[in-house]
Design a protein around this motif. Structure first.
Motif, mmCIF file in Angstrom:
data_model
loop_
_atom_site.group_PDB
_atom_site.id
_atom_site.type_symbol
_atom_site.label_atom_id
_atom_site.label_comp_id
_atom_site.label_asym_id
_atom_site.label_seq_id
_atom_site.Cartn_x
_atom_site.Cartn_y
_atom_site.Cartn_z
ATOM 1 N N ASP A 97 -2.746 5.271 -2.696
ATOM 2 C CA ASP A 97 -3.759 4.206 -2.663
ATOM 3 C C ASP A 97 -4.782 4.480 -1.568
ATOM 4 O O ASP A 97 -5.995 4.351 -1.773
ATOM 5 C CB ASP A 97 -3.100 2.839 -2.406
ATOM 6 N N ALA A 98 -4.290 4.847 -0.384
ATOM 7 C CA ALA A 98 -5.184 5.117 0.754
ATOM 8 C C ALA A 98 -6.076 6.319 0.474
ATOM 9 O O ALA A 98 -7.274 6.311 0.775
ATOM 10 C CB ALA A 98 -4.365 5.345 2.017
ATOM 11 N N PHE A 99 -5.514 7.368 -0.139
ATOM 12 C CA PHE A 99 -6.311 8.551 -0.444
ATOM 13 C C PHE A 99 -7.429 8.236 -1.433
ATOM 14 O O PHE A 99 -8.558 8.697 -1.291
ATOM 15 C CB PHE A 99 -5.422 9.655 -1.031
ATOM 16 N N ALA A 127 -14.276 7.580 4.654
ATOM 17 C CA ALA A 127 -13.570 8.269 5.733
ATOM 18 C C ALA A 127 -14.412 9.425 6.264
ATOM 19 O O ALA A 127 -15.211 10.030 5.536
ATOM 20 C CB ALA A 127 -12.222 8.793 5.245
ATOM 21 N N ALA A 167 -8.775 5.244 -2.118
ATOM 22 C CA ALA A 167 -9.686 4.160 -1.742
ATOM 23 C C ALA A 167 -10.583 4.488 -0.563
ATOM 24 O O ALA A 167 -11.625 3.875 -0.387
ATOM 25 C CB ALA A 167 -8.886 2.904 -1.423
ATOM 26 N N ASP A 168 -10.201 5.464 0.250
ATOM 27 C CA ASP A 168 -10.908 5.708 1.507
ATOM 28 C C ASP A 168 -12.155 6.560 1.286
ATOM 29 O O ASP A 168 -12.233 7.719 1.673
ATOM 30 C CB ASP A 168 -9.957 6.390 2.495
ATOM 31 N N GLU A 169 -13.176 5.959 0.655
ATOM 32 C CA GLU A 169 -14.386 6.702 0.319
ATOM 33 C C GLU A 169 -15.287 6.947 1.531
ATOM 34 O O GLU A 169 -16.103 7.855 1.536
ATOM 35 C CB GLU A 169 -15.173 5.948 -0.755
ATOM 36 N N ASN A 211 0.823 -1.201 0.000
ATOM 37 C CA ASN A 211 0.000 0.000 0.000
ATOM 38 C C ASN A 211 0.858 1.252 0.000
ATOM 39 O O ASN A 211 1.873 1.333 0.683
ATOM 40 C CB ASN A 211 -0.914 0.011 1.229
ATOM 41 N N GLU A 212 0.451 2.239 -0.786
ATOM 42 C CA GLU A 212 1.106 3.524 -0.835
ATOM 43 C C GLU A 212 0.108 4.590 -0.407
ATOM 44 O O GLU A 212 -1.104 4.364 -0.404
ATOM 45 C CB GLU A 212 1.640 3.795 -2.251
ATOM 46 N N CYS A 213 0.614 5.766 -0.056
ATOM 47 C CA CYS A 213 -0.277 6.789 0.500
ATOM 48 C C CYS A 213 -1.359 7.185 -0.501
ATOM 49 O O CYS A 213 -2.514 7.422 -0.120
ATOM 50 C CB CYS A 213 0.527 8.003 0.951
#
Length: 267
Positions: free
Chosen positions: A32-34, A40, A36-38, A28-30
């Motif tokens: 990816d998190a931004f 949040a 994918a995190d719908e 995981n890269e940062c």
């Protein structure tokens, strides 16, 4: 099309290309998190991501170039430092993976940032009213932190106007952790807290690799005189730069091919 629009289109293309190759990423890269995190609580929009990329790419570029110039100017004026930096040898070029194992190079970069910070002052705005040291501070008040003055404070830094990378090398004894915590309050080239520059790690990698290769591959002479003129740009010190362009002559040093059996532990 204006410049800002072109930049935004460039960043959008970078994101699209990134999304097309998600399956090729290792771990995981940062970003990816931004992306994918719908669900949040605080949604990170595509516009937010592009703003972060702009900070990293464009902000780190100019500031890293300026820091590299200041560092090379100090190194040229201190030949003993130049020799101390040449620890990788002539078998191969310095690489990004070497940087954590080169504490003196890191110390040179930190000392450069202390004496010649790219951002000499940091404006901040109070989000709520408060009282500090008996003084009432109203909400919306602008605070300007003089990072240049803090990092040359003679009450904390010994010989503050002298280039001494050794001050950033780890000292022996249990007092080192306490010393680092105290230093964090006085060493502010990237700001601090939640508003700290997000590109600081990128800057260390860019500057460290560039300086490492330049001192490894070349000897350096200046075109005029015996020392680099370290005069700073005049006026309000928002962004520090050399008042006179750094004009140097690189003298090539011979590098041998890397033996197949050479490991980083052998250096």
């Amino acid at each position: 099309m204006d410049v800002s629009r072109r930049y935004e289109d460039l960043l959008e293309r970078i994101l699209v290309k990134y999304e097309e190759k998600l399956d090729e990423h290792q771990g995981n890269e940062c970003i990816d998190a931004f992306l994918a995190d719908e669900n949040a609580e605080y949604r990170i929009t595509r516009k937010n991501i592009k703003a972060l990329l702009a900070e990293l790419f464009f902000g780190a570029g100019d500031s890293s170039a300026s820091t590299t110039q200041w560092a090379m100017a100090e190194i040229i004026n201190n030949p003993n430092i130049l020799e101390s930096l040449r620890v990788v040898g002539k078998k191969r070029l310095v690489q990004e993976t070497d940087l954590p194992k080169l504490p003196y190079l890191q110390a040179v970069i930190n000392e450069t940032l202390r004496m010649h910070p790219v951002g000499a002052v940091f404006p901040r705005e109070f989000q709520q009213e408060c009282t500090i040291g008996g003084f009432y501070i109203a909400k919306g008040t602008t605070l300007v932190i003089n990072a240049y003055g803090v990092m040359r404070d003679p009450d904390y830094w010994e010989d503050p106007n002298k280039f001494k990378p050794e001050r950033f090398l780890a000292s022996s004894g249990s007092s080192w952790q306490e010393e680092r915590r105290e230093q964090a309050m006085k060493f502010l080239p990237f700001g601090g807290g939640r508003r700290r520059c997000p590109g600081s790690n990128v800057a260390y990698i860019i500057v460290g690799t560039a300086i490492g290769v330049m001192v490894q591959c070349f000897d350096w002479k200046i075109k005029r005189g015996y020392e680099v003129n370290m005069e700073e740009t005049s006026g309000l010190k928002l962004f520090l730069a050399l008042a006179h362009p750094l004009e140097c002559i690189p003298l090539s040093r011979t590098l041998n091919p890397l033996p197949t059996n050479l490991q980083i532990t052998d250096l």
